[in-house]
Design a protein around this motif. Structure first.
Motif, mmCIF file in Angstrom:
data_model
loop_
_atom_site.group_PDB
_atom_site.id
_atom_site.type_symbol
_atom_site.label_atom_id
_atom_site.label_comp_id
_atom_site.label_asym_id
_atom_site.label_seq_id
_atom_site.Cartn_x
_atom_site.Cartn_y
_atom_site.Cartn_z
ATOM 1 N N TRP A 21 0.788 -1.005 -0.075
ATOM 2 C CA TRP A 21 -0.275 0.110 -0.093
ATOM 3 C C TRP A 21 0.999 1.148 -0.201
ATOM 4 O O TRP A 21 0.798 2.158 -0.796
ATOM 5 C CB TRP A 21 -0.878 -0.012 0.999
ATOM 6 N N TYR A 22 1.960 1.220 0.889
ATOM 7 C CA TYR A 22 2.915 2.542 1.063
ATOM 8 C C TYR A 22 3.555 2.839 -0.225
ATOM 9 O O TYR A 22 3.841 3.752 -0.933
ATOM 10 C CB TYR A 22 3.700 2.567 2.155
ATOM 11 N N ALA A 23 4.112 1.535 -0.892
ATOM 12 C CA ALA A 23 4.990 1.547 -1.951
ATOM 13 C C ALA A 23 3.945 2.171 -3.271
ATOM 14 O O ALA A 23 4.500 3.061 -4.215
ATOM 15 C CB ALA A 23 5.443 0.202 -2.475
ATOM 16 N N PHE A 24 2.893 1.575 -3.424
ATOM 17 C CA PHE A 24 2.280 2.144 -4.265
ATOM 18 C C PHE A 24 1.462 3.565 -4.344
ATOM 19 O O PHE A 24 1.351 4.476 -5.072
ATOM 20 C CB PHE A 24 1.032 1.317 -4.899
ATOM 21 N N PHE A 25 1.417 4.056 -2.925
ATOM 22 C CA PHE A 25 1.218 5.188 -2.460
ATOM 23 C C PHE A 25 2.214 6.388 -2.947
ATOM 24 O O PHE A 25 2.133 7.198 -3.484
ATOM 25 C CB PHE A 25 0.886 5.503 -0.978
ATOM 26 N N TRP A 26 3.386 5.909 -2.558
ATOM 27 C CA TRP A 26 4.542 6.828 -2.932
ATOM 28 C C TRP A 26 4.939 6.754 -4.638
ATOM 29 O O TRP A 26 5.493 7.896 -5.083
ATOM 30 C CB TRP A 26 5.925 6.504 -2.170
ATOM 31 N N MET A 27 4.706 5.703 -5.178
ATOM 32 C CA MET A 27 4.593 5.625 -6.574
ATOM 33 C C MET A 27 3.675 6.513 -7.176
ATOM 34 O O MET A 27 4.158 7.114 -8.041
ATOM 35 C CB MET A 27 4.416 4.226 -7.192
ATOM 36 N N GLU A 47 14.917 12.453 -20.101
ATOM 37 C CA GLU A 47 15.223 12.084 -18.670
ATOM 38 C C GLU A 47 14.233 11.481 -17.878
ATOM 39 O O GLU A 47 14.532 11.151 -16.741
ATOM 40 C CB GLU A 47 15.586 13.630 -18.020
ATOM 41 N N LEU A 48 13.080 11.322 -18.341
ATOM 42 C CA LEU A 48 11.863 10.552 -17.819
ATOM 43 C C LEU A 48 12.240 9.231 -17.355
ATOM 44 O O LEU A 48 11.769 8.767 -15.988
ATOM 45 C CB LEU A 48 10.758 10.654 -18.508
ATOM 46 N N LYS A 49 12.693 8.385 -18.069
ATOM 47 C CA LYS A 49 13.187 7.190 -17.640
ATOM 48 C C LYS A 49 13.934 6.914 -16.528
ATOM 49 O O LYS A 49 13.816 6.238 -15.544
ATOM 50 C CB LYS A 49 13.990 6.307 -18.942
ATOM 51 N N THR A 52 12.002 7.879 -13.537
ATOM 52 C CA THR A 52 10.806 6.752 -13.137
ATOM 53 C C THR A 52 11.551 5.884 -12.364
ATOM 54 O O THR A 52 10.887 5.222 -11.352
ATOM 55 C CB THR A 52 10.300 6.448 -14.400
ATOM 56 N N TYR A 53 12.714 5.446 -12.689
ATOM 57 C CA TYR A 53 13.435 4.319 -11.893
ATOM 58 C C TYR A 53 13.809 4.780 -10.514
ATOM 59 O O TYR A 53 13.581 3.927 -9.521
ATOM 60 C CB TYR A 53 14.755 3.750 -12.762
ATOM 61 N N HIS A 56 10.432 4.339 -8.589
ATOM 62 C CA HIS A 56 10.192 2.983 -8.121
ATOM 63 C C HIS A 56 11.147 2.577 -7.086
ATOM 64 O O HIS A 56 10.545 2.022 -6.205
ATOM 65 C CB HIS A 56 10.145 2.256 -9.380
ATOM 66 N N GLY A 57 12.345 3.064 -7.053
ATOM 67 C CA GLY A 57 13.410 2.637 -6.116
ATOM 68 C C GLY A 57 12.898 3.157 -4.746
ATOM 69 O O GLY A 57 12.919 2.502 -3.676
ATOM 70 N N VAL A 58 12.677 4.342 -4.933
ATOM 71 C CA VAL A 58 12.127 5.249 -3.584
ATOM 72 C C VAL A 58 10.990 4.278 -2.783
ATOM 73 O O VAL A 58 10.774 4.129 -1.764
ATOM 74 C CB VAL A 58 12.220 6.647 -3.681
ATOM 75 N N SER A 59 9.958 4.107 -4.033
ATOM 76 C CA SER A 59 8.777 3.430 -3.468
ATOM 77 C C SER A 59 8.970 2.093 -2.828
ATOM 78 O O SER A 59 8.304 1.883 -1.974
ATOM 79 C CB SER A 59 7.855 3.214 -4.839
ATOM 80 N N LEU A 60 9.859 1.428 -3.654
ATOM 81 C CA LEU A 60 10.244 -0.163 -3.121
ATOM 82 C C LEU A 60 10.970 0.180 -1.503
ATOM 83 O O LEU A 60 10.454 -0.488 -0.648
ATOM 84 C CB LEU A 60 11.287 -0.676 -3.878
ATOM 85 N N LEU A 61 11.966 1.200 -1.453
ATOM 86 C CA LEU A 61 12.556 1.274 -0.072
ATOM 87 C C LEU A 61 11.489 1.750 0.870
ATOM 88 O O LEU A 61 11.570 1.103 2.113
ATOM 89 C CB LEU A 61 13.504 2.319 -0.190
ATOM 90 N N ALA A 62 10.454 2.531 0.507
ATOM 91 C CA ALA A 62 9.333 2.856 1.614
ATOM 92 C C ALA A 62 8.644 1.717 1.851
ATOM 93 O O ALA A 62 8.149 1.571 2.919
ATOM 94 C CB ALA A 62 8.618 3.959 1.132
#
Length: 130
Positions: A21-27, A47-49, A52-53, A56-62
């Motif tokens: 839930w938190y990962a998708f929220f931060w995404m 620069e978007l790619k 975007t990574y 996703h990395g910050v979302s996964l860490l969270a």
């Protein structure tokens, strides 16, 4: 006020579900910020790619951090499961909604998702220690 808070709020008790839930929220927040930056011409599409990574990395860490903290133990396991499910769901969404083919390059992105979720889970378990 307490009555409204009890009626409206919900709490996911399972560590993996709360981490997802938190990962998708931060995404979603990261995607909103990236789209606003793209709309205001601060960010270019080339620069978007990379960004975007990073989102996703910050979302996964969270997500891993929350799942590890909620579990209280086995943060490596909880974060890994959270990262694995997050990666699989993103691949499934991109396969079904964006009509991308699944190749080895796309499947290889599950491994960094698993590692980032596991790292967040380890940090999350250590946040509970006093």
């Amino acid at each position: 006020m307490h009555f409204i808070r009890r009626m409206v709020s919900f709490r996911l008790s399972h560590p993996t579900l709360s981490g997802l839930w938190y990962a998708f929220f931060w995404m979603m927040i990261g995607a909103l910020v990236l789209s606003l930056l793209l709309q205001s011409n601060v960010l270019e599409e080339d620069e978007l790619k990379l960004y975007t990574y990073i989102v996703h990395g910050v979302s996964l860490l969270a997500g891993g951090l929350v799942s590890g903290k909620r579990a209280g133990q086995k943060g490596l396991y909880q974060g890994s499961v959270t990262g694995l499910i997050y990666g699989i769901l993103l691949l499934l969404i991109s396969f079904l909604a964006l009509d991308h083919s699944l190749g080895l390059g796309e499947l290889a992105l599950i491994f960094p998702a698993l590692l980032l979720g596991a790292m967040g889970g380890v940090f999350g378990v250590n946040l509970n220690k006093k």
